[in-house]
Design an enzyme around this catalytic site. Structure first.
Site, PDB file in Angstrom:
ATOM      1  N   ASP A  98       0.586  -1.263   0.053  1.00 40.83           N
ATOM      2  CA  ASP A  98      -0.128  -0.401  -0.070  1.00 40.83           C
ATOM      3  C   ASP A  98       1.160   1.164  -0.063  1.00 40.83           C
ATOM      4  O   ASP A  98       2.246   1.126   0.966  1.00 40.83           O
ATOM      5  CB  ASP A  98      -0.840   0.441   1.426  1.00 40.83           C
ATOM      6  N   ASP A 199      -3.019   4.279  -2.102  1.00 41.48           N
ATOM      7  CA  ASP A 199      -4.326   4.685  -0.962  1.00 41.48           C
ATOM      8  C   ASP A 199      -4.285   6.365  -1.567  1.00 41.48           C
ATOM      9  O   ASP A 199      -4.222   7.066  -1.519  1.00 41.48           O
ATOM     10  CB  ASP A 199      -4.216   5.381   0.091  1.00 41.48           C
ATOM     11  N   GLU A 256      -6.818   3.959  -5.387  1.00 43.58           N
ATOM     12  CA  GLU A 256      -7.590   4.110  -4.294  1.00 43.58           C
ATOM     13  C   GLU A 256      -8.131   5.743  -5.769  1.00 43.58           C
ATOM     14  O   GLU A 256      -7.448   6.867  -5.092  1.00 43.58           O
ATOM     15  CB  GLU A 256      -7.581   3.761  -3.195  1.00 43.58           C
ATOM     16  N   HIS A 332     -11.035  -3.793   3.179  1.00 41.64           N
ATOM     17  CA  HIS A 332     -11.568  -2.926   4.177  1.00 41.64           C
ATOM     18  C   HIS A 332     -12.154  -1.983   5.124  1.00 41.64           C
ATOM     19  O   HIS A 332     -11.856  -1.237   5.798  1.00 41.64           O
ATOM     20  CB  HIS A 332      -9.544  -3.353   5.364  1.00 41.64           C
ATOM     21  N   ASP A 333     -12.586  -0.981   3.445  1.00 43.86           N
ATOM     22  CA  ASP A 333     -13.325  -0.066   4.283  1.00 43.86           C
ATOM     23  C   ASP A 333     -14.536   0.377   3.912  1.00 43.86           C
ATOM     24  O   ASP A 333     -14.981   1.070   3.895  1.00 43.86           O
ATOM     25  CB  ASP A 333     -12.610   1.236   3.435  1.00 43.86           C
TER      26      ASP A 333
HETATM   27  C1  NOJ Z   1      -8.652   4.833   2.433  1.00 42.75           C
HETATM   28  C2  NOJ Z   1      -7.863   3.341   2.637  1.00 42.75           C
HETATM   29  O1  NOJ Z   1      -8.294   2.323   2.379  1.00 42.75           O
HETATM   30  C3  NOJ Z   1      -8.545   3.852   4.253  1.00 42.75           C
HETATM   31  O2  NOJ Z   1      -8.376   2.729   5.177  1.00 42.75           O
HETATM   32  C4  NOJ Z   1      -8.322   5.413   4.764  1.00 42.75           C
HETATM   33  O3  NOJ Z   1      -8.864   5.491   5.814  1.00 42.75           O
HETATM   34  C5  NOJ Z   1      -8.108   6.584   4.092  1.00 42.75           C
HETATM   35  N1  NOJ Z   1      -7.471   6.389   2.864  1.00 42.75           N
HETATM   36  C6  NOJ Z   1      -7.294   7.043   4.461  1.00 42.75           C
HETATM   37  O4  NOJ Z   1      -6.085   6.926   4.369  1.00 42.75           O
END
Ligand code: NOJ
Length: 564
Positions: A98, A199, A256, A332-333
């Site tokens: 990541d 990210d 992302e 994971h989000d």
């Molecule tokens: C996206 C990540 O996947 C998430 O888990 C994180 O809280 C935010 N970006 C900030 O880095």
């Protein structure tokens, strides 16, 4: 279309904190992952994407990095990381790290320097502004509640943080920041990393002047995404990163990218003029949820299959001309895809297999999030004390302070929370699902007793082996990777069906998204000259049954292979 190994691959995401604990401290770690490499190899995946393992005070579980070139104490050491990458490469698995460079932790040495004085050489590594009339420099709300600005007494200025106040945004306008990031990327690539998941990479260019956001909701702070997502210099920065770093290695890259359209997606991933291999878009993740204007929390709302088709189909078609998609239903989000788009009760197994078919049969690179392969589900913890996610806890606190009934807030949080995906991986039916011999940092989902890998590996008809078969099919049939996507039955609210076509080969993918039986009729324009072959299905199918018309059972999935 150009061929590439990362198009032919399947990626498995590991959230290390919740994957496997090797030392009994209740937190997953690198040695724990090493213990499970044979399991991953058995599943058949090609690439592992590891959520952040760098040094971090863990305000946001590792997405707040204090040292990019070292490993978080709870997870192990650089030597453990080297053992992990060696173990993976020995098995033919690739490792994606990541890359979190929109922001750092406030404990990063760059920020520690930056906050000391206005003339510190690191001052411009971050985005500092004086206040406006005794208030924050602008009205932006942070993604995780409250203002996106934090006042810092030492220099009497505010710094920008679009996530928590412990995640200050880096200033990408500063060439020294960009060079420092590129140097760090080279360092990891030379250590053997096979790619990066970047990210919120489309937030790195902010609109100059940082204008106030329009008032679209209640409250003092407003959503300013239009001024910090897909900003004016984004493509310039990404192309520079490509020239300086990415183009020198044979790697896989995925950005992302919240708040992107298909036009942005194509621009970023175009094989000649873009910079990344693929991006994670979020339109389908927003289908069944909305932001509550009072609490800023995400709340569930009903969704329609035709809307899902419209979104996914648009991404399939708009990226066909030189771009590439990533395919996912959770990470994971997000809550568990199975609990959102399938049925995590009676038809858990059938719907998990159906959704896997859906993901793996579209055009793009499929991503499996840890536990998807055994049908892990959402959890509804009975108390706020059981939750761990900083976003959720901030939102909860703010809502309760505003006078919303705590029980009501808890009920809002349960289906949408990120912690749904962060409960420990369920390995077996022993205490804490075999994840740890200690106390886990977050409780396990109580259903681990019957949903776990030991059970899945012992059952030839399990979700695990269905995934294994999907992955194998991808290696056997290039139409799965390279075939052109076309939707059939666009208006059907129950059946999601599409074709994939490559030369004289065609796949017909037929999916029932509901718990009721539906009649499927093959449209006239789909033809075949030899007997259709059923490649995979989540139910027994009578081989003599005609493909022209049949009953599709609850959450049934079938993929036929036709030749012309
Ligand atoms: C996206 C990540 O996947 C998430 O888990 C994180 O809280 C935010 N970006 C900030 O880095």
């Amino acid at each position: 279309m150009n061929k590439a190994w990362w198009k032919e691959s399947v990626v498995y995401q590991i959230y290390p904190r919740s994957f496997k604990d090797s030392n009994g401290d209740g937190i997953g770690d690198l040695r724990g992952i090493i213990e499970k490499l044979d399991y991953l190899q058995e599943l058949g995946i090609d690439v592992v994407w590891l959520s952040p393992v760098y040094k971090s005070p863990n305000d946001d579980n590792g997405y707040d990095i204090s040292n990019y070139q070292d490993i978080m104490d709870e997870f192990g050491t650089l030597a453990d990381w080297e053992a992990l990458v060696a173990g993976m490469h020995k098995r033919g698995l690739k490792l994606v790290m990541d890359l979190v460079v929109n922001h750092t932790s406030d404990e990063h040495s760059w920020f520690q320097q930056s906050r000391q004085a206005k003339d510190n050489p690191y001052r411009d590594f971050y985005i500092w502004r004086p206040g406006k009339d005794g208030q924050e420099p602008n009205n932006w709300v942070s993604f995780f509640s409250g203002s996106a600005w934090q006042y810092d007494e030492t220099t009497d200025e505010y710094f920008l943080h679009v996530f928590t106040k412990r995640q200050p945004d880096l200033n990408w306008e500063n060439p020294k920041v960009r060079q420092a990031v590129y140097d760090m990327m080279h360092w990891w690539l030379q250590k053997g990393v096979d790619g990066f998941r970047m990210d919120v990479i489309n937030l790195i260019s902010k609109v100059p002047g940082l204008p106030d956001a329009p008032i679209t909701g209640e409250g003092k702070y407003q959503f300013g995404g239009q001024f910090f997502a897909n900003g004016p210099r984004l493509m310039e920065f990404l192309r520079e990163m490509k020239d300086e770093v990415l183009s020198h290695y044979d790697i896989i890259t995925v950005g992302e990218t919240p708040l992107v359209t298909t036009q942005h997606g194509l621009e970023m991933t175009h094989e000649e003029t873009g910079a990344l291999n693929m991006v994670f878009q979020f339109e389908h993740m927003d289908l069944d949820r909305e932001r509550d204007s009072v609490t800023n929390l995400l709340v569930a709302k009903p969704w329609h299959l035709t809307a899902l088709k419209e979104i996914m189909g648009r991404w399939q078609k708009d990226l066909e001309t030189g771009g590439w998609n990533s395919l996912y239903l959770d990470n994971h989000d997000q809550p568990r895809g199975l609990s959102r788009f399938g049925d995590d009760g009676r038809y858990r197994v059938e719907s998990a297999k159906m959704l896997a078919t859906f993901v793996h049969m579209q055009q793009g690179t499929p991503y499996i999030y840890q536990g998807d392969e055994i049908g892990m589900t959402n959890v509804a913890f009975p108390s706020i004390e059981d939750y761990r996610d900083v976003w959720l806890l901030n939102g909860y606190q703010q809502a309760v302070e505003q006078g919303v009934d705590p029980e009501k807030v808890l009920a809002m949080i349960q289906p949408t929370s990120r912690d749904n995906a962060r409960t420990p991986m369920q390995w077996d039916a022993t205490a804490h699902a075999g994840f740890t011999s200690g106390e886990p940092w977050i409780k396990v989902n109580p259903n681990y007793v019957h949903i776990n890998t030991q059970q899945a590996l012992a059952d030839p008809d399990s979700i695990f082996y269905y995934y294994q078969k999907l992955i194998r099919l991808r290696k056997q049939h290039s139409v799965i990777v390279y075939g052109t996507y076309d939707l059939i039955l666009p208006d059907d609210e129950q059946i999601y069906a599409f074709t994939r076509t490559l030369g004289n080969e065609q796949l017909v993918v037929i999916l029932n998204f509901k718990a009721e039986t539906a009649v499927f009729r093959l449209p006239d324009h789909i033809t075949y000259t030899t007997q259709p072959e059923l490649l995979i299905s989540n139910y027994e199918v009578d081989p003599a049954q005609s493909i022209e018309q049949f009953d599709l059972r609850p959450f049934e999935a079938r993929v036929y292979h036709l030749t012309n």
